[in-house]
Design a protein around this motif. Structure first.
Motif, PDB file in Angstrom:
ATOM      1  N   LYS A 144       5.560  10.626  -3.722  1.00 51.04           N
ATOM      2  CA  LYS A 144       6.716  11.471  -3.407  1.00 51.04           C
ATOM      3  C   LYS A 144       6.276  12.770  -2.736  1.00 51.04           C
ATOM      4  O   LYS A 144       6.963  13.275  -1.848  1.00 51.04           O
ATOM      5  N   ASN A 145       5.134  13.309  -3.148  1.00 56.96           N
ATOM      6  CA  ASN A 145       4.615  14.509  -2.486  1.00 56.96           C
ATOM      7  C   ASN A 145       4.378  14.249  -1.001  1.00 56.96           C
ATOM      8  O   ASN A 145       4.742  15.056  -0.144  1.00 56.96           O
ATOM      9  N   PHE A 146       3.759  13.117  -0.685  1.00 63.06           N
ATOM     10  CA  PHE A 146       3.498  12.786   0.719  1.00 63.06           C
ATOM     11  C   PHE A 146       4.790  12.427   1.443  1.00 63.06           C
ATOM     12  O   PHE A 146       4.963  12.760   2.611  1.00 63.06           O
ATOM     13  N   GLU A 147       5.693  11.770   0.756  1.00 65.38           N
ATOM     14  CA  GLU A 147       6.976  11.417   1.352  1.00 65.38           C
ATOM     15  C   GLU A 147       7.772  12.675   1.711  1.00 65.38           C
ATOM     16  O   GLU A 147       8.489  12.700   2.707  1.00 65.38           O
ATOM     17  N   ASN A 148       7.591  13.721   0.907  1.00 65.74           N
ATOM     18  CA  ASN A 148       8.302  14.977   1.146  1.00 65.74           C
ATOM     19  C   ASN A 148       7.553  15.923   2.072  1.00 65.74           C
ATOM     20  O   ASN A 148       7.908  17.087   2.196  1.00 65.74           O
ATOM     21  N   GLY A 149       6.483  15.438   2.711  1.00 68.77           N
ATOM     22  CA  GLY A 149       5.829  16.217   3.745  1.00 68.77           C
ATOM     23  C   GLY A 149       4.525  16.879   3.372  1.00 68.77           C
ATOM     24  O   GLY A 149       3.963  17.612   4.178  1.00 68.77           O
ATOM     25  N   TYR A 150       4.003  16.641   2.157  1.00 70.16           N
ATOM     26  CA  TYR A 150       2.714  17.232   1.801  1.00 70.16           C
ATOM     27  C   TYR A 150       1.654  16.744   2.768  1.00 70.16           C
ATOM     28  O   TYR A 150       1.601  15.576   3.129  1.00 70.16           O
ATOM     29  N   VAL A 203       2.437   4.651   3.977  1.00 70.07           N
ATOM     30  CA  VAL A 203       1.212   4.209   3.297  1.00 70.07           C
ATOM     31  C   VAL A 203       0.114   3.927   4.319  1.00 70.07           C
ATOM     32  O   VAL A 203      -1.047   4.274   4.096  1.00 70.07           O
ATOM     33  N   GLN A 204       0.455   3.338   5.450  1.00 65.57           N
ATOM     34  CA  GLN A 204      -0.546   3.074   6.482  1.00 65.57           C
ATOM     35  C   GLN A 204      -1.169   4.374   6.991  1.00 65.57           C
ATOM     36  O   GLN A 204      -2.375   4.452   7.189  1.00 65.57           O
ATOM     37  N   VAL A 205      -0.345   5.386   7.187  1.00 62.88           N
ATOM     38  CA  VAL A 205      -0.818   6.651   7.750  1.00 62.88           C
ATOM     39  C   VAL A 205      -1.548   7.501   6.713  1.00 62.88           C
ATOM     40  O   VAL A 205      -2.553   8.133   7.014  1.00 62.88           O
ATOM     41  N   LYS A 206      -1.066   7.522   5.485  1.00 64.55           N
ATOM     42  CA  LYS A 206      -1.583   8.429   4.453  1.00 64.55           C
ATOM     43  C   LYS A 206      -2.368   7.712   3.355  1.00 64.55           C
ATOM     44  O   LYS A 206      -2.624   8.272   2.295  1.00 64.55           O
ATOM     45  N   GLU A 211       8.930   0.763  -4.847  1.00 62.02           N
ATOM     46  CA  GLU A 211       9.232   0.650  -3.426  1.00 62.02           C
ATOM     47  C   GLU A 211       8.457   1.720  -2.673  1.00 62.02           C
ATOM     48  O   GLU A 211       8.210   2.808  -3.205  1.00 62.02           O
ATOM     49  N   TYR A 212       8.070   1.412  -1.442  1.00 63.23           N
ATOM     50  CA  TYR A 212       7.321   2.364  -0.632  1.00 63.23           C
ATOM     51  C   TYR A 212       7.546   2.080   0.835  1.00 63.23           C
ATOM     52  O   TYR A 212       7.897   0.964   1.220  1.00 63.23           O
ATOM     53  N   THR A 254      -4.123  -0.333  -1.681  1.00 65.14           N
ATOM     54  CA  THR A 254      -3.058   0.624  -1.957  1.00 65.14           C
ATOM     55  C   THR A 254      -1.729  -0.077  -2.220  1.00 65.14           C
ATOM     56  O   THR A 254      -1.052   0.208  -3.208  1.00 65.14           O
ATOM     57  N   GLU A 255      -1.361  -0.996  -1.359  1.00 63.60           N
ATOM     58  CA  GLU A 255      -0.086  -1.696  -1.519  1.00 63.60           C
ATOM     59  C   GLU A 255      -0.032  -2.454  -2.839  1.00 63.60           C
ATOM     60  O   GLU A 255       1.032  -2.564  -3.461  1.00 63.60           O
ATOM     61  N   ASP A 256      -1.170  -2.963  -3.276  1.00 59.39           N
ATOM     62  CA  ASP A 256      -1.199  -3.712  -4.537  1.00 59.39           C
ATOM     63  C   ASP A 256      -0.916  -2.819  -5.738  1.00 59.39           C
ATOM     64  O   ASP A 256      -0.352  -3.275  -6.734  1.00 59.39           O
ATOM     65  N   PHE A 257      -1.292  -1.535  -5.662  1.00 57.35           N
ATOM     66  CA  PHE A 257      -0.946  -0.603  -6.736  1.00 57.35           C
ATOM     67  C   PHE A 257       0.569  -0.436  -6.809  1.00 57.35           C
ATOM     68  O   PHE A 257       1.162  -0.457  -7.888  1.00 57.35           O
ATOM     69  N   PHE A 258       1.211  -0.276  -5.649  1.00 54.34           N
ATOM     70  CA  PHE A 258       2.667  -0.134  -5.627  1.00 54.34           C
ATOM     71  C   PHE A 258       3.337  -1.406  -6.141  1.00 54.34           C
ATOM     72  O   PHE A 258       4.296  -1.336  -6.917  1.00 54.34           O
ATOM     73  N   ASP A 259       2.829  -2.554  -5.730  1.00 51.16           N
ATOM     74  CA  ASP A 259       3.386  -3.830  -6.194  1.00 51.16           C
ATOM     75  C   ASP A 259       3.169  -4.010  -7.700  1.00 51.16           C
ATOM     76  O   ASP A 259       4.063  -4.475  -8.407  1.00 51.16           O
TER      77      ASP A 259
END
Length: 124
Positions: free
Chosen positions: A71-77, A29-32, A23-24, A13-18
């Motif tokens: 962003k959906n998960f960051e906003n509480g989805y 990311v660990q939780v979701k 930024e994440y 997952t982190e490699d996709f963001f990289d």
């Protein structure tokens, strides 16, 4: 951003963001992780068969898809229980690994989590 061939080799997952230089929040990311990658995988799958006019445009779509999901998960989805449990009713992406005992290519990938490593393609 790299090439489509490089994108197709990513599994973490982190490699996709990289890869997309995004930024994440590492804790989020660990939780979701599973849920983010499941939703991202659904959007990647939707792109198959569409002509984006080249690899660069396709990668831009993938980047936007990852941003949107994150962003959906960051906003509480939060997925419903039905979304979470639905995955157990579907066979694995490998098609031969519906259980860890039926595939000889299953390996522990992290803290007791097992995955099929016989596939070269992306699995979510």
């Amino acid at each position: 951003m790299g090439t489509l061939a490089e994108f197709e080799q990513i599994s973490d997952t982190e490699d996709f963001f990289d890869f997309f230089d995004l930024e994440y929040d590492e804790r989020l990311v660990q939780v979701k992780r599973f849920h983010i990658m499941k939703k991202f995988g659904e959007l990647v799958e939707k792109a198959s068969g569409h002509d984006f006019g080249g690899d660069e445009k396709l990668l831009e779509y993938y980047r936007f898809a990852l941003i949107t999901v994150y962003k959906n998960f960051e906003n509480g989805y939060s997925p419903s229980a039905a979304d979470v449990w639905e995955m157990f009713d579907k066979p694995s992406a490998c098609g031969t690994c519906s259980t860890s005992t039926s595939c000889s290519s299953v390996e522990e990938v992290s803290n007791g989590v097992h995955a099929c490593v016989s596939q070269n393609s992306i699995s979510f």
